[in-house]
Motif scaffolding. Structure first.
Motif, short mmCIF file in Angstrom:
data_model
loop_
_atom_site.label_atom_id
_atom_site.label_comp_id
_atom_site.label_asym_id
_atom_site.label_seq_id
_atom_site.Cartn_x
_atom_site.Cartn_y
_atom_site.Cartn_z
N VAL A 75 0.85 -1.19 0.00
CA VAL A 75 0.00 0.00 0.00
C VAL A 75 0.88 1.23 0.00
O VAL A 75 1.81 1.36 0.81
CB VAL A 75 -0.93 0.02 1.23
CG1 VAL A 75 -1.74 1.32 1.27
CG2 VAL A 75 -1.85 -1.19 1.22
N ILE A 76 0.62 2.14 -0.92
CA ILE A 76 1.34 3.42 -0.99
C ILE A 76 0.38 4.52 -0.57
O ILE A 76 -0.66 4.73 -1.21
CB ILE A 76 1.89 3.70 -2.40
CG1 ILE A 76 2.85 2.58 -2.82
CG2 ILE A 76 2.59 5.06 -2.45
CD1 ILE A 76 3.35 2.73 -4.25
N THR A 77 0.69 5.19 0.51
CA THR A 77 -0.15 6.27 1.03
C THR A 77 0.51 7.61 0.73
O THR A 77 1.66 7.83 1.08
CB THR A 77 -0.36 6.12 2.54
OG1 THR A 77 -0.90 4.82 2.83
CG2 THR A 77 -1.29 7.19 3.07
N LEU A 78 -0.23 8.49 0.05
CA LEU A 78 0.30 9.80 -0.33
C LEU A 78 -0.42 10.90 0.43
O LEU A 78 -1.61 10.80 0.76
CB LEU A 78 0.15 10.04 -1.83
CG LEU A 78 0.89 9.09 -2.77
CD1 LEU A 78 0.63 9.48 -4.22
CD2 LEU A 78 2.38 9.10 -2.48
N GLY A 79 0.30 11.98 0.71
CA GLY A 79 -0.29 13.12 1.39
C GLY A 79 0.50 14.39 1.12
O GLY A 79 1.55 14.36 0.46
N VAL A 80 -0.01 15.49 1.62
CA VAL A 80 0.68 16.79 1.51
C VAL A 80 0.69 17.43 2.89
O VAL A 80 -0.17 17.15 3.73
CB VAL A 80 -0.01 17.72 0.50
CG1 VAL A 80 0.09 17.15 -0.92
CG2 VAL A 80 -1.47 17.95 0.87
N ASN A 81 1.67 18.29 3.13
CA ASN A 81 1.73 18.95 4.44
C ASN A 81 0.66 20.02 4.59
O ASN A 81 0.28 20.38 5.71
CB ASN A 81 3.12 19.55 4.69
CG ASN A 81 3.49 20.61 3.68
OD1 ASN A 81 3.12 20.52 2.51
ND2 ASN A 81 4.25 21.61 4.09
N ASN A 82 0.12 20.52 3.47
CA ASN A 82 -0.97 21.49 3.51
C ASN A 82 -1.69 21.44 2.16
O ASN A 82 -1.08 21.71 1.12
CB ASN A 82 -0.45 22.89 3.79
CG ASN A 82 -1.58 23.87 4.09
OD1 ASN A 82 -2.62 23.88 3.44
ND2 ASN A 82 -1.35 24.73 5.08
N ALA A 83 -2.96 21.10 2.19
CA ALA A 83 -3.71 20.93 0.94
C ALA A 83 -3.85 22.23 0.17
O ALA A 83 -4.15 22.22 -1.03
CB ALA A 83 -5.09 20.36 1.26
N GLU A 84 -3.64 23.39 0.83
CA GLU A 84 -3.74 24.67 0.13
C GLU A 84 -2.47 24.97 -0.67
O GLU A 84 -2.45 25.86 -1.51
CB GLU A 84 -3.99 25.79 1.12
CG GLU A 84 -5.35 25.69 1.82
CD GLU A 84 -5.58 26.86 2.76
OE1 GLU A 84 -4.68 27.74 2.85
OE2 GLU A 84 -6.66 26.91 3.38
N TYR A 85 -1.41 24.21 -0.40
CA TYR A 85 -0.13 24.48 -1.05
C TYR A 85 0.08 23.69 -2.33
O TYR A 85 0.88 24.09 -3.19
CB TYR A 85 1.03 24.16 -0.11
CG TYR A 85 1.09 25.00 1.15
CD1 TYR A 85 0.23 26.08 1.35
CD2 TYR A 85 2.01 24.70 2.16
CE1 TYR A 85 0.30 26.83 2.51
CE2 TYR A 85 2.08 25.45 3.32
CZ TYR A 85 1.22 26.51 3.49
OH TYR A 85 1.28 27.26 4.63
N GLY A 86 -0.58 22.54 -2.46
CA GLY A 86 -0.36 21.73 -3.65
C GLY A 86 -1.03 20.37 -3.54
O GLY A 86 -1.76 20.08 -2.58
N SER A 87 -0.78 19.52 -4.53
CA SER A 87 -1.39 18.20 -4.60
C SER A 87 -0.36 17.18 -5.06
O SER A 87 0.74 17.54 -5.50
CB SER A 87 -2.59 18.21 -5.56
OG SER A 87 -2.15 18.59 -6.87
N VAL A 88 -0.72 15.89 -4.97
CA VAL A 88 0.18 14.81 -5.38
C VAL A 88 -0.57 13.83 -6.27
O VAL A 88 -1.80 13.71 -6.20
CB VAL A 88 0.77 14.07 -4.17
CG1 VAL A 88 1.71 14.96 -3.39
CG2 VAL A 88 -0.34 13.54 -3.27
N SER A 89 0.18 13.13 -7.12
CA SER A 89 -0.40 12.11 -7.99
C SER A 89 0.59 10.97 -8.11
O SER A 89 1.78 11.10 -7.77
CB SER A 89 -0.73 12.68 -9.37
OG SER A 89 0.45 13.18 -10.00
N ILE A 90 0.10 9.81 -8.59
CA ILE A 90 0.94 8.63 -8.72
C ILE A 90 0.67 7.95 -10.05
O ILE A 90 -0.45 7.98 -10.56
CB ILE A 90 0.70 7.65 -7.54
CG1 ILE A 90 1.68 6.48 -7.58
CG2 ILE A 90 -0.74 7.14 -7.56
CD1 ILE A 90 1.64 5.62 -6.33
N ASN A 91 1.71 7.37 -10.63
CA ASN A 91 1.60 6.64 -11.87
C ASN A 91 2.37 5.32 -11.73
O ASN A 91 3.56 5.35 -11.38
CB ASN A 91 2.18 7.45 -13.04
CG ASN A 91 2.00 6.76 -14.37
OD1 ASN A 91 1.00 6.08 -14.60
ND2 ASN A 91 2.98 6.90 -15.24
#
Length: 285
Positions: free
Chosen positions: A169-185
């Protein structure tokens, strides 16, 4: 007398190493893949017939695997004869402390003909939930046999390779959702098999920039973006963003100098002291 025993032994070796032994027999052997936590039935198969009166094989079980008992505690069965091997007396003793399965075959009868193929026996193994993905060797040693044509058989030690994968399982997150986003391929997957190559990308919104990837404990994993890695185990990755910094400079048009100010995006600034100039009154910036 043509013995079933030989067939079993030959098949076993064949299934794992893929060689042909003897003039009238063909052994079929394959390495195998298994997922952590999965049980696997290893089939001992053969084509043709072989003639053996007795044999002993010691299977060395690598760490991270266990044999499954298909019998009872009072009458354990770690190797099970197939329907076509009912004429064979098979005894399988497992010594967990030594991680060895000793298979003794005797009193067999002729098994098959040159036109017959099939399975002789089955061994059930399980890869532990916590086994590290990778390649493991099941080694077969202390092989002895008695046969009227024993010279037709290879008696050297040999090894079967088990390739262990794990659904991670790969869990992704950001330190602040107002600063940016993440994606995976590749995307849209609940789990990823170990040894899979994946790429994670952090996308900052205007005024912010990517800094680094950190794991669940906050330790830095990488500063690359996009970041490509090979899956080994469950992992948590958090993209850290920060506000961009901007420098504000002041032109007092011949008045007293005003020092420049460096500040984060959207931060609140304190207005510097007004500049002065002889003969003039400061009206504003």
């Amino acid at each position: 007398m043509k013995k079933f025993y030989s067939s079993f032994l030959t098949l076993f070796l064949s299934l794992l190493v893929g060689q042909a032994w003897g003039q009238s027999s063909k052994i079929v052997v394959e390495d195998f893949a298994i997922t952590a936590g999965e049980s696997k039935e290893l089939t001992v198969g053969f084509e043709g017939n072989v003639y053996v009166t007795s044999a002993v094989i010691v299977v060395n079980i690598p760490e991270g695997f266990e044999l499954e008992n298909k019998g009872t505690d009072r009458r354990p069965e770690y190797a099970i004869s197939s329907e076509i091997a009912q004429g064979l007396t098979l005894t399988a003793n497992y010594i967990p402390g030594e991680r060895q399965l000793r298979i003794t075959m005797s009193d067999g009868s002729q098994v098959g003909t040159d036109e017959t193929s099939g399975a002789l026996a089955y061994i059930h193994i399980k890869a532990n939930d916590d086994v590290t993905p990778g390649d493991y060797n099941f080694s077969f040693s202390e092989l002895s046999l008695s046969d009227e044509n024993a010279s037709n058989f290879q008696t050297d030690d040999f090894t079967a390779k088990a390739t262990v994968t794990k659904e991670c399982v790969i869990t992704l997150g950001v330190n602040n959702a107002e600063y940016g986003s993440v994606s995976i391929n590749p995307a849209d997957k609940e789990t990823y098999s170990s040894s899979t190559s994946v790429t994670v990308t952090a996308t900052a919104v205007d005024g912010y920039e990517f800094v680094k990837w950190v794991n669940a404990s906050g330790a830095e994993v990488s500063t690359e973006n996009p970041y490509t890695f090979t899956v080994v185990d469950d992992i948590s990755l958090t993209a850290n963003f920060k506000a961009k910094q901007y420098t504000i400079t002041f032109d007092s048009k011949g008045g007293s100098a005003v020092e420049s100010i460096t500040a984060d995006y959207k931060s609140t600034l304190t207005k510097p002291a007004d500049p002065t100039k002889t003969g003039y009154t400061f009206a504003g910036w």
